[in-house]
Design an enzyme around this catalytic site. Structure first.
Site, short mmCIF file in Angstrom:
data_model
loop_
_atom_site.label_atom_id
_atom_site.label_comp_id
_atom_site.label_asym_id
_atom_site.label_seq_id
_atom_site.Cartn_x
_atom_site.Cartn_y
_atom_site.Cartn_z
N CYS A 64 21.06 -67.96 -54.60
CA CYS A 64 21.68 -67.79 -55.91
C CYS A 64 22.59 -66.58 -55.80
CB CYS A 64 20.64 -67.49 -56.99
SG CYS A 64 19.50 -68.87 -57.28
N GLY A 92 25.80 -71.02 -54.94
CA GLY A 92 25.07 -72.05 -55.69
C GLY A 92 26.02 -72.78 -56.62
N ASN A 122 17.68 -63.67 -57.58
CA ASN A 122 18.00 -64.32 -56.31
C ASN A 122 16.83 -64.08 -55.37
OD1 ASN A 122 20.29 -63.57 -53.57
ND2 ASN A 122 19.21 -65.44 -54.02
N GLY A 123 16.28 -65.18 -54.82
CA GLY A 123 15.14 -65.04 -53.92
C GLY A 123 14.03 -65.97 -54.37
N TYR A 131 25.45 -67.68 -42.11
CA TYR A 131 25.99 -68.83 -42.82
C TYR A 131 26.33 -68.60 -44.29
CZ TYR A 131 26.03 -73.44 -45.05
OH TYR A 131 26.39 -74.53 -45.79
N CYS A 171 12.09 -71.94 -44.90
CA CYS A 171 12.21 -70.60 -45.50
C CYS A 171 11.43 -70.57 -46.80
CB CYS A 171 13.69 -70.30 -45.78
SG CYS A 171 13.91 -68.73 -46.64
S1 SF4 Z 1 13.15 -67.50 -43.07
FE1 SF4 Z 1 15.28 -67.62 -42.32
S2 SF4 Z 1 16.48 -68.17 -44.12
FE2 SF4 Z 1 14.49 -67.44 -44.86
S3 SF4 Z 1 14.74 -65.23 -45.25
FE3 SF4 Z 1 14.00 -65.43 -43.18
S4 SF4 Z 1 15.88 -65.54 -41.92
FE4 SF4 Z 1 16.47 -65.95 -44.02
#
Ligand code: SF4
Length: 455
Positions: free
Chosen positions: A2, A28, A102-103, A242, A382
């Protein structure tokens, strides 16, 4: 994923926030919203869709106030629907609250069960709503203390901008998973997920909000506190690979330069000589520049992107992945014919899109197609705010390199090594989360956690 933005002390707070969201749109595309206040009452406007489609001059003018928060949503907890659009706003006897988050919280389920057991009634299926309940339920003496009381109960990933009864709060979780920076525009304070949003409103970058830092801004007062126990820094490395815009600085480093270094390191690891190196536009672009420079290979744009194709049109109406790729990316046949091509991808998640792109290049006459990926294989999901598919759907999970190469239809496939990726960061490698590449999560992950667990 986000994007969040906040502005304190500006007569054009809503307009500036709209511009901030406009700059953060890549974070987003599901929904956007702005909440604004002058004193205690918060007014908000939000809807599904892109910021530029939701707001116009009239709607921005109607959002009067010198304090505003805004949010761009890509859902990670709670499905994509109008109830879950942020900023989440509550009108409460103790004062209005607006939340832009965000998160992804990792103790959502336990907190919500506890709150519901004590009589809380939830309106949404987002983890973010829990924060409002924790603030209003707190027995602490004032809004500042109630907010800290709430934040201390959260686990997982959060960068937040909150309005609590006229007080603006900017906070980053103790691990610092998601970015958040602080800027100034004359006498106004600005919070933003990325510095590209500060640039658009012509605010000056002051510094990043530090992991574990909570900033309170009220009339004439700026206060920074660090109320949490020390925790290991775990900044999301995928933001740099990315997600973030290349013209942003996040975690104190420039995204463009980082991606170029990823490409340089790939070229050092992969010695295959090709006639040309080309990116998958746009995200593979900057690593491809680094790769071309380091390997002394001509850089070409073998695929041209149609910039007028929005995801909102393609995804609901088309089922064929090939068609989606062809609408978005068209090959330059005369350039590709008979050539040995190196294509640079930023990452491979399911592999289906890469497969379709390689098919397009072969149909355009490429003699050989090789691929370098500017990160290691993604093997784990993730839980900190990036909407990866389940472990089962990740192509690199449990599959050999040869199997993946064959599935995508490549002559050769090379992933950047973990060391090569971390080396490109120019920051201490232990400060990053790389759990999707290693499976080693920096926090405990409860058994019950999924995007739709509250639905
Ligand atoms: S698991 Fe990958 S995408 Fe998720 S916070 Fe860690 S590095 Fe970032």
């Amino acid at each position: 994923m986000c994007g969040i933005f906040g502005m304190f002390g500006n007569k054009d707070a809503a307009k500036m926030t709209y511009l901030g969201l406009y700059a953060l749109q890549h974070r987003g595309e599901e929904s956007a919203g702005i909440a604004v206040t002058n004193t205690k009452k918060i007014k908000s406007s939000k809807a599904m869709g892109l910021a530029c489609d939701i707001f116009d001059e009239e709607s921005i003018k109607s959002l009067k106030g010198e304090i505003a928060v805004g949010h761009i949503r890509y859902s990670t907890t709670g499905s994509s629907n109008p109830k879950n659009v942020q900023p989440f706003v509550v009108h409460h006897s103790q004062g209005d609250i607006a939340i832009a988050h965000n998160g992804n919280l990792t103790n959502t389920y336990a907190l919500r069960k506890h709150l519901e057991g004590n009589g809380s009634i939830f309106q949404t299926t987002m983890d973010s709503e829990i924060i409002a309940h924790l603030i209003t339920c707190s027995k602490a003496r004032d809004h500042r203390a109630k907010t800290l009381d709430a934040l201390l109960q959260l686990e997982g990933a959060y960068s937040l901008v909150l309005l609590v009864d006229g007080l603006m709060v900017g906070a980053r979780d103790p691990h610092g998973f998601r970015p958040l920076c602080l800027g100034k525009l004359d006498n106004s304070y600005v919070f933003a997920s990325e510095t590209c949003a500060l640039d658009l409103v012509q605010a000056k970058y002051v510094r990043d909000v530090e992991p574990g830092e909570v900033i309170f801004i009220s009339k004439g007062k700026f206060e920074s506190v660090k109320p949490f126990a020390p925790a290991k820094k775990s900044m999301c490395i995928f933001e740099l690979i990315y997600f973030s815009r290349p013209d942003s600085n996040i975690f104190g480093t420039n995204v463009y330069e980082t991606r170029k270094r990823l490409g340089i390191n790939m070229a050092k690891e992969c010695k295959i000589k090709c006639d040309l190196v080309m990116p998958v536009p746009d995200s593979g672009m900057y690593a491809a520049i680094g790769f071309a420079q380091e390997s002394n290979t001509p850089f070409e744009m073998g695929l041209i992107r149609n910039h007028y194709v929005g995801r909102t049109f393609i995804q609901p109406t088309q089922t064929s992945r090939d068609f989606r790729v062809r609408v978005k990316l068209n090959p330059i046949r005369d350039m590709l014919k008979g050539k040995k091509v190196m294509i640079i991808e930023d990452s491979i998640v399911r592999g289906t899109t890469s497969k379709a792109r390689v098919k397009t290049l072969r149909e355009a006459g490429a003699k050989e197609v090789h691929m370098c990926v500017s990160c290691p294989p993604i093997i784990s999901p993730c839980f900190y705010g990036i909407d990866f598919p389940t472990k089962k759907e990740l192509i690199a999970n449990g599959k050999s390199m040869e199997w993946i190469r064959n599935y995508i239809g490549l002559d050769s496939l090379h992933y950047l090594s973990l060391d090569g990726m971390l080396d490109a960061m120019n920051l201490p490698k232990e400060d990053f989360c790389a759990a999707c590449f290693t499976g080693c999560y920096p926090t405990q992950i409860p058994a019950k956690i999924s995007k739709c667990m509250l639905e």
